[in-house]
Scaffold this active site. Structure first.
Site, PDB file in Angstrom:
ATOM      1  N   HIS A 113       0.807  -1.226   0.000  1.00 30.28           N
ATOM      2  CA  HIS A 113       0.000   0.000   0.000  1.00 30.28           C
ATOM      3  C   HIS A 113       0.839   1.275   0.000  1.00 30.28           C
ATOM      4  CE1 HIS A 113      -3.487   2.393   0.142  1.00 30.28           C
ATOM      5  NE2 HIS A 113      -4.235   1.635   0.919  1.00 30.28           N
ATOM      6  N   HIS A 162     -25.063  15.678   0.939  1.00 26.25           N
ATOM      7  CA  HIS A 162     -24.312  15.094  -0.170  1.00 26.25           C
ATOM      8  C   HIS A 162     -24.926  13.728  -0.471  1.00 26.25           C
ATOM      9  CE1 HIS A 162     -20.759  14.930  -2.721  1.00 26.25           C
ATOM     10  NE2 HIS A 162     -20.537  13.695  -2.324  1.00 26.25           N
ATOM     11  N   THR A 204     -23.887   8.425  -4.783  1.00 25.31           N
ATOM     12  CA  THR A 204     -23.976   6.978  -4.616  1.00 25.31           C
ATOM     13  C   THR A 204     -23.097   6.522  -3.465  1.00 25.31           C
ATOM     14  OG1 THR A 204     -24.536   6.541  -6.930  1.00 25.31           O
ATOM     15  CG2 THR A 204     -23.452   4.768  -5.719  1.00 25.31           C
ATOM     16  N   ASP A 241     -11.111  -7.323 -18.311  1.00 29.38           N
ATOM     17  CA  ASP A 241     -11.316  -8.470 -19.211  1.00 29.38           C
ATOM     18  C   ASP A 241      -9.991  -8.889 -19.836  1.00 29.38           C
ATOM     19  OD1 ASP A 241     -12.056 -10.304 -21.111  1.00 29.38           O
ATOM     20  OD2 ASP A 241     -13.459  -8.987 -22.172  1.00 29.38           O
TER      21      ASP A 241
END
Length: 462
Positions: free
Chosen positions: A175, A285, A288, A407
């Protein structure tokens, strides 16, 4: 107002938990960048990177279905070598030389990525169809990142083949070297080259940008963070790169991994519910992200029967476009800032718990208006007083990474999981495998809590 049911991909009542996944290691090899790649490359860590210096590696697992697995390994190995010529640092190692103020990520010719090849006779359909699994069941499918006090590998990979059924790709990423945007971009670049018959060119959206000078450090944060790390454990020259382990749960064998889907319709219904509860002059806010995190937060607090006065949710914000001046979207490394949403537990448990959660997340997001680096001098030394809260939640990943668009030539993945949340306890976010603007949330909880969460998640507003 009644909320329509969300989709629970994990169904605890419909299947038994799989245990002791059978995986046979075939080989551990090293894959180097294609011969003739650029010369040695060295990147000093920025203050964004240093925030994550000794943090747990991020582990992801991608499942792909194909009845013809004979050519999988050769194609993936060849395309990996070609991809690494664009991502040389990922074949390198992190060190902290005595004459360097900060750790350095270096690639020298001869460096390579550790690749584990394995086979499994496990029920592939069971693995990909999102049935509840023991949290440890996926662990044999991701590699261990080689980290010592003196040196840390940037990345490790594992390919597990399920003969004539499919394969999985497990990734372990350091990380302090790269954030979620960079790590998922690398896997997409690998997929692009594999799918397009080993084409060596990448689309501009996947070409990494390495110039570290674009990250301005006028306040000397890099030096401040480095000194803090060196002063840990009562020392003045602690240059250890070893990972700080999270305490292992005593009931680890009882932990369950579950995945839950927020469909676009459900997210919109949540938005309508919050709007109906808002004051006319309110401006919450309602993205999504905010709605998904808020609803998950409320369900978690109720499922785990949190008793403390306050709980928090920590989340990261990609700051590439928020810096002054902005830096390229393909910048290689870390460029995220943490934000903390705080709410009273009784408010989350109340009738308007969803609104309380959204309001707390809104306040945390709005704090960015003060500047993304506001308070940065405390990010490493005293980011949060953990003793003040009974439960601290954190978010890993993002639906904006669009991991289901990865993919390799065998179609979209059938399942993608952030495996490392079984160590960190984080809540993972990704786009939905079903598309349509949905979001998947991944959790690892004790079985009894997962069952309650499952019931709450799929019920009307509670």
């Amino acid at each position: 107002m009644c909320i329509v049911k969300a989709s629970s991909i994990s169904s605890l009542s419909q299947s038994e938990v799989m245990a002791n996944l059978s995986v046979k290691k075939v080989e551990v090899c090293r894959v180097a960048p294609k011969p003739g790649s650029s010369e040695n490359q060295s990147l000093p860590l920025t203050f964004f990177d240093l925030c994550w210096l000794r943090f747990q590696p991020v582990e992801r697992l991608y499942f792909y279905q194909t009845s013809s697995t004979d050519s999988v390994l050769s194609k993936l190995k060849t395309s990996l070598s070609l991809t690494l010529q664009h991502f040389l640092p990922l074949a390198g190692n992190l060190t902290w030389p005595q004459d360097s103020l900060k750790p350095v990520l270096s690639y020298v010719q001869g460096d390579a990525v550790s690749l584990t090849v394995a086979e499994s006779d496990a029920d592939f359909d069971h693995l990909i169809n999102s049935i509840s699994l023991a949290a440890q069941d996926f662990s044999p499918l991701v590699p261990q990142l080689d980290v010592t006090d003196e040196r840390a590998a940037a990345m490790a990979l594992q390919i597990t083949v399920y003969p004539n059924r499919g394969f999985s790709i497990g990734t372990a990423m350091h990380h302090a070297i790269l954030d979620g945007r960079t790590s998922t971009s690398f896997v997409k670049a690998w997929a692009h080259i594999c799918k397009h018959e080993e084409a060596q060119a990448l689309p501009s959206s996947l070409v990494p940008f390495y110039d570290r000078t674009v990250v301005k450090d006028l306040a000397g944060l890099g030096e401040l963070y480095s000194i803090h790390h060196q002063n840990k454990e009562g020392r003045t020259d602690n240059r250890s790169l070893s990972i700080v382990s999270f305490p292992k749960a005593s009931d680890r064998e009882e932990l369950i991994r579950g995945t839950f889907e927020f469909t676009r319709a459900f997210i919109q219904t949540l938005r309508g519910h919050v709007v109906s509860k808002m004051a006319s002059d309110s401006s919450l806010h309602l993205s999504t992200f905010s709605l998904v995190c808020a609803y998950t937060w409320v369900c978690m607090v109720k499922a785990e029967e949190i008793k403390g006065e306050k709980t928090v949710v920590i989340f990261g914000v990609d700051s590439r476009s928020r810096l002054d001046p902005p830096i390229p979207a393909t910048y290689f490394g870390n460029c995220i800032v943490g934000r903390v949403a705080v709410a009273e537990t009784k408010g989350l448990l109340g009738e308007d718990g969803l609104v309380v959660a959204v309001n707390a997340i809104t306040e945390a997001v709005r704090s960015l208006e003060k500047g993304v680096l506001d308070g940065a001098e405390n990010w490493v030394s005293k980011f949060l007083n953990f003793s003040l809260y009974d439960r601290i939640y954190s978010i890993a990943g993002s639906h904006r990474f669009e991991v289901y668009d990865t993919d390799f030539g065998w179609g979209r993945p059938k399942r993608v999981e952030v495996i490392s949340i079984d160590k960190t306890g984080a809540i993972s976010l990704s786009d939905s495998k079903n598309g349509g603007g949905g979001v998947e949330v991944g959790l690892v909880l004790r079985k009894q809590y997962m069952e309650v969460f499952d019931a709450l998640f799929a019920s009307p507003v509670h």
